[in-house]
Design an enzyme around this catalytic site. Sequence first.
Site, PDB file in Angstrom:
ATOM      1  N   SER A 115      43.941  45.145  29.506  1.00 50.21           N
ATOM      2  CA  SER A 115      42.562  44.682  29.397  1.00 50.21           C
ATOM      3  C   SER A 115      41.997  44.195  30.728  1.00 50.21           C
ATOM      4  O   SER A 115      40.808  44.002  30.866  1.00 50.21           O
ATOM      5  CB  SER A 115      42.450  43.573  28.349  1.00 50.21           C
ATOM      6  OG  SER A 115      43.031  42.390  28.817  1.00 50.21           O
ATOM      7  N   LYS A 152      41.759  37.027  30.396  1.00 52.23           N
ATOM      8  CA  LYS A 152      40.409  37.581  30.590  1.00 52.23           C
ATOM      9  C   LYS A 152      39.674  36.820  31.697  1.00 52.23           C
ATOM     10  O   LYS A 152      40.118  35.784  32.156  1.00 52.23           O
ATOM     11  CB  LYS A 152      39.592  37.435  29.287  1.00 52.23           C
ATOM     12  CG  LYS A 152      40.128  38.204  28.073  1.00 52.23           C
ATOM     13  CD  LYS A 152      39.764  39.664  28.131  1.00 52.23           C
ATOM     14  CE  LYS A 152      40.179  40.383  26.848  1.00 52.23           C
ATOM     15  NZ  LYS A 152      41.608  40.220  26.523  1.00 52.23           N
TER      16      LYS A 152
END
Lengths: 193, 193
Positions: A115, A152
């Site tokens: 990600s 993230k």
Amino acid sequence: MSKETFQKRITQLRTFLSEQGRLPSYSEMCELFKVKSKQAVARVVDKLIEHNLVEKDSAGRLIPKGIKGGARLVGTVQAGFPSAAEEELCDIMSLDDFLITNHVASFLLKVSGDSMIEAGIQPDDLVLLERGKQPSKGDIVVAEVDHEWTMKYYEKVGGKTVLKPANKNYPTIVPKEELVVAGVVTAVIRKYH
Amino acid sequence: MSKETFQKRITQLRTFLSEQGRLPSYSEMCELFKVKSKQAVARVVDKLIEHNLVEKDSAGRLIPKGIKGGARLVGTVQAGFPSAAEEELCDIMSLDDFLITNHVASFLLKVSGDSMIEAGIQPDDLVLLERGKQPSKGDIVVAEVDHEWTMKYYEKVGGKTVLKPANKNYPTIVPKEELVVAGVVTAVIRKYH
DNA sequence: TTGACAAGTGAACGATCGTTCACTATACTT
DNA sequence: AAGTATAGTGAACGATCGTTCACTTGTCAA
């Protein structure tokens, strides 16, 4: 003492240090340098101190300084390798000291998932985390959100914290219940085999 | 000795080691641990050796082992942080030792340009190079080709060596005159500020 | 309360520590 | 060839090293 002899002895010390985890005593340096008197060694040590490679504590014991375990930082890819002659002038850099500023709060995690691939963080990379650090906008964080762990970008949208991936195939995460930032990513490490 | 006391003393040793570059002597440990007898310290040391945290050389001097300067490797991003209770069980890993296998032949270069961006290597990253290593197909190398330095994938096409970028905006390099591989990239390090 | 084990005390041991002495050998300059 | 730093020798110094002794204190279970 010739310059070459001095450099050779620095290498010997560096080897001893990385093998034994400490600097040799004066007697051990006698064997290492193939000399028979500690006075000869003492002069070498004085020279090492002049060059800022080692220090002495109050009791005369040696503390490694410029001689530590890291690698030589020699320039940029574009500039290429320095000649062998220049090499010795470069700074030795300990990666531990360089990367880890807060020893007790730093941890390594292995990356799973892709990600953050567009941020240059690939699966199986290691990330160095500093726990308890206040994240700023744009920092990469490891957080527990709605009972799941993820890495993230830490962003603010309309006063609310959201977690943005660096991969357009994944959605931005807007925490429903809880967002616990466990740590801020301070470094990325990838080792090839 | 209680488990908490023992852990506290390990932390004290680790702090001393990272500050002084060496392990304390028995007398210094007396001050550090707030005990008055070296016998008490000797028992602590025995326990440290049992736990594989330090070693003794032939003369009884202490060599740091599991107690070195690195960071704790605690798991994966998906699994998240371990609880505080588990933390102490994790291995401390020295990044120097982990990344650098060949001390004398290892160098750091700063990356310039984005030709390897798709391999997760960004401008201003540091790459760790091992000089003199024989490159294999698919390795990332730093090479001098036709009097210019570059970092690329090392590939073979029809028996000939070519250098492929990890960026579709750049062409594959087919060396005209000379190709000198200066080193193989063994690790990538990125530090955030 | 007693017994057993763990942890700390205090003193002594020979060995090695880093420092310093006067002296000799080597290298380089003038 | 003489002179002068630089490098190495060999021995001694008090201090500290790690080890070990017999002993006292603290802790927890039976």
